[in-house]
Structure formats: C-alpha cells, structure tokens
Design a protein around this motif. Structure first.
Motif, short mmCIF file in Angstrom:
data_model
loop_
_atom_site.label_atom_id
_atom_site.label_comp_id
_atom_site.label_asym_id
_atom_site.label_seq_id
_atom_site.Cartn_x
_atom_site.Cartn_y
_atom_site.Cartn_z
N ALA A 135 0.83 -1.21 0.00
CA ALA A 135 0.00 0.00 0.00
C ALA A 135 0.86 1.26 0.00
O ALA A 135 0.54 2.24 -0.67
N GLU A 136 1.96 1.24 0.76
CA GLU A 136 2.85 2.41 0.79
C GLU A 136 3.51 2.63 -0.56
O GLU A 136 3.62 3.77 -1.03
N SER A 139 0.84 4.02 -2.88
CA SER A 139 0.48 5.43 -2.62
C SER A 139 1.56 6.39 -3.09
O SER A 139 1.27 7.52 -3.46
N GLN A 140 2.81 5.94 -3.13
CA GLN A 140 3.91 6.79 -3.60
C GLN A 140 4.01 6.80 -5.12
O GLN A 140 4.38 7.82 -5.71
N ARG A 148 -4.20 6.55 -5.44
CA ARG A 148 -3.44 6.99 -4.26
C ARG A 148 -4.34 6.98 -3.02
O ARG A 148 -3.92 6.56 -1.94
N VAL A 149 -5.58 7.44 -3.20
CA VAL A 149 -6.52 7.45 -2.08
C VAL A 149 -6.82 6.02 -1.61
O VAL A 149 -6.82 5.73 -0.42
N LYS A 152 -3.86 4.65 0.26
CA LYS A 152 -3.76 5.21 1.61
C LYS A 152 -4.81 4.61 2.54
O LYS A 152 -4.53 4.33 3.71
N GLY A 155 -3.56 1.17 3.39
CA GLY A 155 -2.48 1.26 4.37
C GLY A 155 -3.00 1.54 5.77
O GLY A 155 -2.56 0.92 6.75
N ALA A 156 -3.97 2.45 5.87
CA ALA A 156 -4.55 2.75 7.18
C ALA A 156 -5.25 1.52 7.75
O ALA A 156 -5.15 1.23 8.95
#
Length: 191
Positions: A135-136, A139-140, A148-149, A152, A155-156
């Motif tokens: 996920a990281e 998102s990068q 990207r959303v 994120k 990842g959360a």
C-alpha cells in the motif's frame, strides 16, 4: 398517527436492516471516494450493528414528542426512562470494554490450542505487514489520484489491523507479537 414505543421497536430492526443494506449495496459502490468514511472492505454486519444501535433509540421518541408538545404527563415517560437507562448502561459497558482493550486488557483468551492461535496471529501480522508495504509503494507511485486514495485507505486499514493483532497478543500471550518462523512464513500462500 401516534406510534407507540412497542410499534417503533418492532419497526426498528427491519429499518436498520433496510438502511444498512442500502448503504452497502448503493452508497458504498456508487460513491466510494466521495464518502471515505466507508472503507471498501467494511463487513456488512458492522454497518448493520451501527444502524441497529441508532434505531434502538427510536422507541424513546414518543416521550420526546410528548415533551416537545408540552404534555408533562406523557404516558410514555416511564418507558423512555427505562429504555434510556438500559441504552446508557449498554454504552457504558461497551465503553469500559473498549477502554480496557486500549490498555491491553482484552477479554481473556478462551481457545483450546494456544500454539494454533499464536501461529495464526503471527502469520496474519506478517501478511498485513506485507500489505502495508504494498500500500505504501502504491500510494507513492500511483499516477491516478483515486488509486493513491485507495492505497492510503488500504495502508490505514493494514496499520489498524496490525495494532489489533498486537493488542490481542499482549493481552493473551506473554511479550510482544513475534514474526513468524521462516517455516511458517514459507508455508503461507502468496508470501
């Protein structure tokens, strides 16, 4: 029409079922990025529980209606007092359980085979750690804003799951949650 608390109580559960189904089947699929509070992997019964909890307060509405109309001697006053007291006791009980859980004092472990549950927690933590890494990276590197959303949000979600696994481990077993052994890691599909 003057609805009595008993009628409202009978309507509350089907209403909660309907509203949570509409949220799950309509709102989440059609507007996933407009309403980021709805995680894409939310389990249906969690939404149903939230809707049922709010619908359980509906039976006190007749007493509130009478109070707003200026009727001091509402026939529903006693019912509303008992119902509100039970709701308050339920909220306090859940709050106490959540507080102790946040202090690594979960409900005691009641399984039969600790090594099996320990292995499962270790493997799930490793699996979610890899999900967090993916996920990281996503998102990068994602070029689409929606991706990207989503990355994120994923990842959360993975971080939250890892915190829960660690909390359960500390509450049920001694020490910190260890990584799985190389053999356990190799035995997991997709790792």
């Amino acid at each position: 029409m003057q609805l009595r608390p008993s009628i409202i109580f009978m309507i509350a559960m089907p209403w909660a079922l309907f509203t949570s189904a509409m949220e799950w089947l309509f709102l989440v699929p059609l507007f996933p990025f407009w309403q980021p509070i709805f995680p894409l992997e939310q389990i249906y019964w969690i939404g149903f529980g939230v809707h049922l909890a709010s619908a359980s307060i509906y039976p006190i509405f007749p007493a509130l209606r009478d109070r707003l109309a200026g009727r001091r001697a509402s026939p529903h006053r006693r019912f509303a007092l008992v119902w509100s007291s039970l709701a308050t006791a339920g909220v306090l009980t859940l709050g106490i359980i959540a507080f102790f859980g946040s202090r690594d004092r979960e409900i005691p472990w009641i399984g039969e085979n600790p090594s099996s549950d320990q292995m499962f927690l270790r493997q799930m933590a490793a699996h979610h750690s890899q999900g967090l890494i993916v996920a990281e990276v996503a998102s990068q590197r994602a070029t689409e804003p929606h991706l990207r959303v989503v990355a994120k949000l994923m990842g959360a979600s993975q971080k939250g799951d890892l915190m829960i696994f660690g909390q359960w481990w500390r509450s049920w077993f001694p020490g910190q949650l260890p990584a799985p052994s190389p053999e356990q890691h190799a035995a997991m599909p997709g790792m």
